[in-house]
Design an enzyme around this catalytic site. Sequence first.
Site, PDB file in Angstrom:
ATOM      1  N   LYS A 100      -0.297  16.788  -5.829  1.00 36.88           N
ATOM      2  CA  LYS A 100       0.032  16.626  -6.786  1.00 36.88           C
ATOM      3  C   LYS A 100       0.754  17.934  -7.262  1.00 36.88           C
ATOM      4  O   LYS A 100       2.093  17.588  -7.954  1.00 36.88           O
ATOM      5  CB  LYS A 100      -1.050  16.577  -8.079  1.00 36.88           C
ATOM      6  CG  LYS A 100      -1.974  15.346  -7.910  1.00 36.88           C
ATOM      7  CD  LYS A 100      -0.754  13.997  -8.155  1.00 36.88           C
ATOM      8  CE  LYS A 100      -1.877  12.798  -8.426  1.00 36.88           C
ATOM      9  NZ  LYS A 100      -0.965  11.548  -8.381  1.00 36.88           N
TER      10      LYS A 100
ATOM     11  N   TYR B   4      -5.856  16.573  -2.992  1.00 41.61           N
ATOM     12  CA  TYR B   4      -5.314  16.109  -4.316  1.00 41.61           C
ATOM     13  C   TYR B   4      -4.361  17.207  -5.065  1.00 41.61           C
ATOM     14  O   TYR B   4      -3.389  16.883  -5.269  1.00 41.61           O
ATOM     15  CB  TYR B   4      -6.371  15.331  -5.141  1.00 41.61           C
ATOM     16  CG  TYR B   4      -6.107  14.735  -6.283  1.00 41.61           C
ATOM     17  CD1 TYR B   4      -5.465  13.401  -6.091  1.00 41.61           C
ATOM     18  CD2 TYR B   4      -6.218  15.378  -7.608  1.00 41.61           C
ATOM     19  CE1 TYR B   4      -5.137  12.900  -7.408  1.00 41.61           C
ATOM     20  CE2 TYR B   4      -5.906  14.641  -8.779  1.00 41.61           C
ATOM     21  CZ  TYR B   4      -5.339  13.361  -8.748  1.00 41.61           C
ATOM     22  OH  TYR B   4      -4.824  12.955  -9.902  1.00 41.61           O
TER      23      TYR B   4
ATOM     24  N   ASP C  89       0.845  -1.259  -0.086  1.00 41.25           N
ATOM     25  CA  ASP C  89      -0.055   0.073   0.021  1.00 41.25           C
ATOM     26  C   ASP C  89       0.910   1.239  -0.077  1.00 41.25           C
ATOM     27  O   ASP C  89       1.527   1.632   1.143  1.00 41.25           O
ATOM     28  CB  ASP C  89      -0.929  -0.023   1.311  1.00 41.25           C
ATOM     29  CG  ASP C  89      -2.026   1.309   1.205  1.00 41.25           C
ATOM     30  OD1 ASP C  89      -1.804   2.091   0.352  1.00 41.25           O
ATOM     31  OD2 ASP C  89      -2.987   0.935   2.012  1.00 41.25           O
TER      32      ASP C  89
END
Length: 258
Positions: free
Chosen positions: A160, A156, A64
């Site tokens: 990123k 997110y 993971d």
Amino acid sequence: MDLGIKGKVALVTGGSRGLGRQIALSLAREGVNVAICGRTKETLAATSKELTGLGVKAASVVADVGKPSEMDSLHKEAVRQLGPVDILVNNAGGSISRAGVDGASLAEFQATFDLNVFGGYRLMQLCIPHMKQQRWGRIINIASIWGREYGGNVGYMSAKAALIAATKHAGVTLAKHGILVNSIAPGSIEHPEGGWEKFKKDNPPEVVKAFIEKNLPMGRFGWPEPVGDLAAFLASQRAGLITGACIVVDGGQSITII
Ligand SMILES: NC(=O)c1ccc[n+]([C@@H]2O[C@H](COP(=O)([O-])OP(=O)(O)OC[C@H]3O[C@@H](n4cnc5c(N)ncnc54)[C@H](OP(=O)(O)O)[C@@H]3O)[C@@H](O)[C@H]2O)c1
């Protein structure tokens, strides 16, 4: 075009489905032996079979990426099965909370960084010594157009953007060692069991049509092959002068002009 990477070893995180699977297949078609990781044994086994069917060696490891502490054992197992990693593709990533700053908890914000940045960062550190020693290496980090401009949720988008920045820094720092480090920023790419397929299933056709009309100049969602083939090119001998770059694959979707 011969990409000149036959016999090299790649590690692709999240390589069992979606963009990661396509990247693994594109590399395997160039004769690269590929290790993939993911959380589900069955899909890893299915993709490994596809890879060996292309005539290369494959390894699959359950790990993971959202748990950076698992990256040392992932790297060790990939090396044990295939040999030292010449090409690292940090592909696994995604969202933890869809909320904005007024909704996403600090723990969720941090977990998004674990998945999109810290796991991949640790893998870069583990792979760099061998790459330095042989004066050749390729690292490709899968970012998003939403790390370059406004879009998606706060975790997110921030993670990123951090990944793109870390890529640029690593590219500059490692250039003198023959190691190229680049990121790819995909737009909305549809694939089986992926987020956009779910979006299409979960929403009425008029909502999907309106999204496409507003956001996707080609009138359709993207597809994985151009991302996979770009990753293989960036991993290749022929990409020699490209480092620290973030390359967009989005069918014209993003708004930015740079
Ligand atoms: N698809 C798009 O439109 C799009 C657009 C821009 C950027 N991206 C980026 O491209 C990358 C791949 O996207 P995708 O759409 O292919 O993703 P995805 O459908 O969520 O996942 C595909 C692969 O990643 C694995 N994976 C997911 N979470 C993982 C974890 N925590 N640890 C290890 N493996 C994990 C999955 O296997 P398991 O579920 O079995 O773990 C599967 O092999 C991501 O970084 C994403 O942010 C995608």
